[in-house]
Design an enzyme around this catalytic site. Structure first.
Site, PDB file in Angstrom:
ATOM      1  CB  CYS A  68      10.778  26.802  -6.478  1.00  0.00           C
ATOM      2  SG  CYS A  68       9.339  27.711  -7.101  1.00  0.00           S
ATOM      3  CG  ASP A  69       9.598  27.866 -11.791  1.00  0.00           C
ATOM      4  OD1 ASP A  69       9.848  28.335 -10.665  1.00  0.00           O
ATOM      5  OD2 ASP A  69       9.028  28.516 -12.683  1.00  0.00           O
ATOM      6  CB  ALA A  70      14.764  23.892 -11.326  1.00  0.00           C
TER       7      ALA A  70
END
Length: 377
Positions: free
Chosen positions: A160-162
């Protein structure tokens, strides 16, 4: 005896910051103090650079995104000087993992400089274009779905950081160069991540497939039996959404999706905000590490303040955002360092009075940049 003294010191440090967090509930903010604390954070961070992988890595990408947002609000040339200095010494390069979203995050600052510097041929965006074209259009095992590891590396943006690292850059690049194809491709890969990691019931993102519930007894759970939702991970997503919406054309065909997702997440983040203002590293199990963490909280505060300033969050929530900012500001050291930042990780872990990272400073600057615009100040 020595062990006892060390324990007492640790308890005192924890108590001091926890106390600061709990008493920092004033619902008014002095703009001059906000600006001063932001400059102090910038000065301290510039004097204490930290490199996880390279000067162009994602940690610096997140930090300089915060610097760019601080300049956008304040127009203080100290921020622009910091932006141009790092970009010049980086020779406008990205990092080198072309299929890893983290390694294009630094280009947000390059694009911002090019859009605000005023001098032609000062910024070299060719390395950014080269990275984006390879990232989107070259074959890769992740895109092909052939990596079957527990992380779920079967899509381009499998964590999800992407969604903070690459989409805002693609969106801004499409706007700046007037090439909407990059925005359409951003949406294509964003939807893959959304479909794989977004929990519609909880209105939060799992960090990666290790934390997606399947109904199995082997599912990752917090001690209280709840799902594992990492504060900074969801901070990356909602802050990224605010950045995307800030530059996305109002008439873009998929904009309603991003507005809806932003509103869902914002409502959830507000619902679970602890009374002292700061979110814990585990959003649904705050008792696991029962003290505020600044990087996730900074990203949440930025995103919520942005929503209020742009009409996507009701102004009645201004007091919650101001409470969060005051609590974040109470975790800044006298020398400008931003403490209580969870170290590099991928799931909820502890932070401390002395733990800091450059991306935590970036979150601090991003939060301040939108808090300064709140009309009730």
């Amino acid at each position: 005896m020595n062990k006892t003294i060390l324990t007492l010191v640790a308890v005192v440090l924890l108590f001091n910051c926890s106390t600061a967090q709990k008493v920092a509930e004033s619902q008014s903010i002095n703009k001059s103090k906000v600006k001063s604390s932001m400059i102090k954070a910038l000065e301290w961070q510039e004097a204490h650079p930290i490199i996880a992988l390279a000067p162009t890595d994602w940690t610096n990408g997140a930090y300089y995104t915060g610097v760019a947002r601080a300049h956008k609000t304040t127009k203080d040339m100290m921020y622009m000087a910091a932006l141009k200095n790092q970009a010049y010494w980086n020779d406008w390069q990205t990092f080198d993992r072309i299929h890893h979203a983290d390694d294009i995050a630094i280009s947000y600052s390059y694009l911002y400089i090019d859009m605000n510097e005023g001098r032609k041929n000062f910024v070299d965006l060719e390395p950014t274009k080269k990275f984006l074209d390879a990232h989107l259009y070259e074959d890769d095992n992740w895109k092909a779905g052939t990596d079957k590891s527990e992380y779920g590396r079967t899509i381009l943006w499998w964590w999800c950081d992407a969604l903070f690292m690459a989409p805002p850059v693609l969106n801004l690049y499409a706007k700046h160069t007037n090439q909407p194809k990059y925005l359409d491709d951003m949406h294509k890969f964003y939807m893959e991540t959304y479909n794989q990691l977004y929990d519609e019931e909880e209105r939060l993102f799992a960090r990666d497939m290790r934390f997606v519930w399947t109904g199995s007894e082997k599912d990752s759970k917090e001690p209280n039996g709840k799902k594992v939702f990492w504060s900074r991970g969801n901070g990356w997503v909602i802050a990224g959404l605010a950045l995307i919406l800030d530059d996305m054309p109002e008439d873009y065909k998929h904009r309603p999706f991003y507005e809806k997702l932003y509103k869902e997440m914002a409502a959830k983040i507000l619902e679970i905000q602890p009374e002292d203002g700061l979110w814990r590293t585990s959003l649904l199990s705050p008792e696991s590490y029962d003290y505020g963490e600044v990087s996730g909280s900074g990203f949440h505060t930025f995103a919520l303040a942005w929503g209020i300033n742009n009409g996507l969050v009701d102004k009645k929530h201004t007091s919650a955002v101001l409470k969060a900012w005051n609590a974040i500001a109470a975790c800044q050291h006298d020398d400008g360092r931003v403490g209580w930042v969870q170290n590099i990780g991928a799931f909820p872990e502890p932070a401390s009075y002395d733990s800091w990272q450059n991306f935590g400073t970036g979150a601090f600057l991003m939060a301040g940049s939108e808090v300064l615009k709140l009309k009730q100040i």
